[in-house]
Design a protein around this motif. Structure first.
Motif, PDB file in Angstrom:
ATOM      1  N   ARG A   1       8.207   7.854 -31.009  1.00  0.00           N
ATOM      2  CA  ARG A   1       9.925   8.584 -31.631  1.00  0.00           C
ATOM      3  C   ARG A   1      10.347   6.558 -31.741  1.00  0.00           C
ATOM      4  N   GLU A   2      10.801   6.517 -32.434  1.00  0.00           N
ATOM      5  CA  GLU A   2      11.350   4.654 -33.210  1.00  0.00           C
ATOM      6  C   GLU A   2      12.859   5.460 -31.692  1.00  0.00           C
ATOM      7  N   ASN A   3      12.417   3.493 -31.378  1.00  0.00           N
ATOM      8  CA  ASN A   3      13.436   3.108 -29.829  1.00  0.00           C
ATOM      9  C   ASN A   3      13.287   1.530 -30.057  1.00  0.00           C
ATOM     10  N   THR A   4      14.598   1.413 -29.813  1.00  0.00           N
ATOM     11  CA  THR A   4      15.125  -0.265 -29.654  1.00  0.00           C
ATOM     12  C   THR A   4      15.174  -1.189 -28.697  1.00  0.00           C
ATOM     13  N   ILE A   5      14.876   0.063 -27.442  1.00  0.00           N
ATOM     14  CA  ILE A   5      15.068  -0.891 -25.887  1.00  0.00           C
ATOM     15  C   ILE A   5      13.582  -0.072 -25.617  1.00  0.00           C
ATOM     16  N   TYR A   6      12.905  -2.226 -25.506  1.00  0.00           N
ATOM     17  CA  TYR A   6      11.078  -1.484 -24.832  1.00  0.00           C
ATOM     18  C   TYR A   6      11.332  -2.875 -23.462  1.00  0.00           C
ATOM     19  N   PHE A   7      10.223  -2.293 -22.368  1.00  0.00           N
ATOM     20  CA  PHE A   7      10.303  -3.077 -21.197  1.00  0.00           C
ATOM     21  C   PHE A   7       8.512  -2.885 -21.241  1.00  0.00           C
ATOM     22  N   GLY A   8       8.373  -4.312 -21.968  1.00  0.00           N
ATOM     23  CA  GLY A   8       6.627  -4.712 -22.017  1.00  0.00           C
ATOM     24  C   GLY A   8       6.732  -3.740 -23.598  1.00  0.00           C
ATOM     25  N   SER A   9       5.159  -2.760 -22.606  1.00  0.00           N
ATOM     26  CA  SER A   9       4.936  -1.983 -24.182  1.00  0.00           C
ATOM     27  C   SER A   9       4.966  -0.767 -24.546  1.00  0.00           C
ATOM     28  N   LEU A  10       6.494  -0.597 -23.083  1.00  0.00           N
ATOM     29  CA  LEU A  10       6.941   1.084 -23.113  1.00  0.00           C
ATOM     30  C   LEU A  10       8.137   1.234 -23.327  1.00  0.00           C
ATOM     31  N   SER A  11       8.804   1.849 -23.482  1.00  0.00           N
ATOM     32  CA  SER A  11      10.565   2.459 -24.061  1.00  0.00           C
ATOM     33  C   SER A  11      10.365   2.844 -22.388  1.00  0.00           C
ATOM     34  N   TRP A  12      12.357   2.541 -22.957  1.00  0.00           N
ATOM     35  CA  TRP A  12      13.716   2.483 -21.640  1.00  0.00           C
ATOM     36  C   TRP A  12      12.718   4.134 -21.128  1.00  0.00           C
ATOM     37  N   ALA A  13      12.908   4.983 -22.466  1.00  0.00           N
ATOM     38  CA  ALA A  13      12.350   6.647 -22.158  1.00  0.00           C
ATOM     39  C   ALA A  13      11.177   6.661 -21.136  1.00  0.00           C
ATOM     40  N   GLN A  14       9.860   6.154 -21.298  1.00  0.00           N
ATOM     41  CA  GLN A  14       9.098   5.966 -20.942  1.00  0.00           C
ATOM     42  C   GLN A  14       9.206   5.624 -19.653  1.00  0.00           C
ATOM     43  N   VAL A  15       9.259   4.098 -18.955  1.00  0.00           N
ATOM     44  CA  VAL A  15       9.875   4.444 -17.592  1.00  0.00           C
ATOM     45  C   VAL A  15      10.259   5.674 -17.360  1.00  0.00           C
ATOM     46  N   VAL A  16      11.362   5.745 -17.752  1.00  0.00           N
ATOM     47  CA  VAL A  16      12.582   6.779 -17.217  1.00  0.00           C
ATOM     48  C   VAL A  16      10.967   7.933 -17.098  1.00  0.00           C
ATOM     49  N   ALA A  17      10.744   8.560 -18.105  1.00  0.00           N
ATOM     50  CA  ALA A  17      10.121   9.626 -17.525  1.00  0.00           C
ATOM     51  C   ALA A  17       8.921   9.387 -16.491  1.00  0.00           C
ATOM     52  N   SER A  18       7.806   8.029 -16.610  1.00  0.00           N
ATOM     53  CA  SER A  18       7.094   7.622 -15.586  1.00  0.00           C
ATOM     54  C   SER A  18       7.648   8.270 -14.050  1.00  0.00           C
ATOM     55  N   GLY A  19       8.993   8.116 -14.064  1.00  0.00           N
ATOM     56  CA  GLY A  19       9.660   7.969 -12.867  1.00  0.00           C
ATOM     57  C   GLY A  19       9.520   9.530 -12.777  1.00  0.00           C
ATOM     58  N   LEU A  20      10.194   9.967 -13.642  1.00  0.00           N
ATOM     59  CA  LEU A  20      10.629  11.591 -13.705  1.00  0.00           C
ATOM     60  C   LEU A  20       9.187  12.555 -13.195  1.00  0.00           C
ATOM     61  N   VAL A  21       7.776  12.038 -12.843  1.00  0.00           N
ATOM     62  CA  VAL A  21       6.948  12.066 -13.037  1.00  0.00           C
ATOM     63  C   VAL A  21       6.579  11.750 -12.238  1.00  0.00           C
ATOM     64  N   ALA A  22       6.467  10.267 -11.092  1.00  0.00           N
ATOM     65  CA  ALA A  22       6.483  10.836  -9.483  1.00  0.00           C
ATOM     66  C   ALA A  22       7.678  11.149  -8.400  1.00  0.00           C
ATOM     67  N   LEU A  23       8.444  11.578  -9.083  1.00  0.00           N
ATOM     68  CA  LEU A  23       9.522  11.882  -8.280  1.00  0.00           C
ATOM     69  C   LEU A  23       8.763  13.596  -8.300  1.00  0.00           C
ATOM     70  N   GLY A  24       8.522  14.327  -9.728  1.00  0.00           N
ATOM     71  CA  GLY A  24       8.682  15.113  -9.019  1.00  0.00           C
ATOM     72  C   GLY A  24       6.882  16.111  -8.503  1.00  0.00           C
ATOM     73  N   VAL A  25       6.108  15.030  -8.164  1.00  0.00           N
ATOM     74  CA  VAL A  25       5.342  15.182  -7.401  1.00  0.00           C
ATOM     75  C   VAL A  25       5.168  15.094  -6.267  1.00  0.00           C
ATOM     76  N   LEU A  26       6.461  13.859  -5.695  1.00  0.00           N
ATOM     77  CA  LEU A  26       6.517  13.866  -4.033  1.00  0.00           C
ATOM     78  C   LEU A  26       7.705  15.202  -3.558  1.00  0.00           C
ATOM     79  N   LEU A  27       8.410  15.633  -4.857  1.00  0.00           N
ATOM     80  CA  LEU A  27       8.743  16.944  -4.622  1.00  0.00           C
ATOM     81  C   LEU A  27       8.127  17.938  -4.490  1.00  0.00           C
ATOM     82  N   TYR A  28       6.615  18.571  -5.288  1.00  0.00           N
ATOM     83  CA  TYR A  28       6.356  19.715  -4.855  1.00  0.00           C
ATOM     84  C   TYR A  28       5.884  19.292  -4.147  1.00  0.00           C
TER      85      TYR A  28
END
Length: 255
Positions: free
Chosen positions: A213-240
């Motif tokens: 996907r085309e992105n304009t905001i990056y944190f290092g090599s990851l887009s900001w959406a990927q950073v948030v998505a990583s957080g969602l996975v971690a949150l989901g595992v903790l909630l589970y």
């Protein structure tokens, strides 16, 4: 692209808005059926969906301005309410946050179980997302990076390059998520299992699709959406893990 799906006289029906309305109707049908099966008041369904959709649109607009048009927010605060430019003025993470806050408030007001209702709603959140992403494709937003592939699609209002139709990738993968969650619901072993699984699957899907996907905001090599998505996975595992432990504890106490 077909940002305007059709016109009735002087009234234009926009593709993205139509997809959003369709997703709300489908969600109402599915959730209404689940409410009836579980003995909940079915009159609450339309209230819940209306509140979450309206607050979701507002939340998506607010986050879009904070990320991309913060100067406009300072100069014209009323711009937050302007969605005349369609989905290009919305961000899904903001929509989810706004809608989820409204969802929590609604459940508190109606004195309903958060985890039980969240398990009911989660599959239809994935299905609605899949439907709305088709609207994104027709609207010509949320497009992908240039593609040297037969999968490439030209979005004329952007440029003449063939790009990955990441909207359709998103739609297809969320249909898979919908299928998994629907299969899981009658087999769930504890309250919150389907809801937590949605977080995990959505985060994984979003992290992967962001590479195309085309992105304009990056944190290092990851887009900001990927950073948030990583957080969602971690949150989901903790909630589970938390919901599972909670259910086991309650069972051992005979509650």
């Amino acid at each position: 692209m077909y940002p305007v799906l059709f016109e009735i006289g002087h009234i234009k029906v926009y593709s993205w808005g139509f997809a959003l309305a369709l997703s709300a109707i489908v969600a109402w049908y599915g959730i209404h059926r689940r409410f009836k099966e579980n003995g909940y008041n079915t009159d609450y369904v339309i209230e819940m969906i209306t509140a979450t959709v309206l607050c979701g649109v507002l939340g998506g607009r607010v986050l879009y301005i904070l990320l991309y048009q913060w100067q406009e927010l300072l100069n014209h605060p009323a711009a937050v309410l302007d969605v005349s430019r369609g989905v290009s003025g919305l961000v899904w993470y903001g929509s989810f946050t706004g809608g989820f806050l409204a969802f929590i408030a609604f459940l508190a007001y109606r004195k309903l179980s958060l985890l039980k209702i969240a398990d009911i709603d989660a599959p239809y959140l994935a299905l609605g997302y899949a439907t709305v992403r088709v609207g994104c494709f027709l609207n010509g937003c949320c497009y992908g990076k240039p593609a040297n592939s037969f999968l490439g699609v030209v979005f004329p209002h952007i440029d003449d390059l063939a790009r990955y139709p990441t909207q359709l990738f998103s739609s297809a993968l969320n249909l898979v998520i919908f299928g998994i969650l629907m299969w899981m619901y009658p087999r769930r072993r504890f309250d919150g299992q389907v809801f937590a699984t949605y977080f995990i699957l959505y985060g994984i899907y979003r992290f992967i699709v962001e590479f195309w996907r085309e992105n304009t905001i990056y944190f290092g090599s990851l887009s900001w959406a990927q950073v948030v998505a990583s957080g969602l996975v971690a949150l989901g595992v903790l909630l589970y893990a938390w919901f599972s432990h909670r259910a086991a504890t309650l069972a051992s106490e005979g509650k």
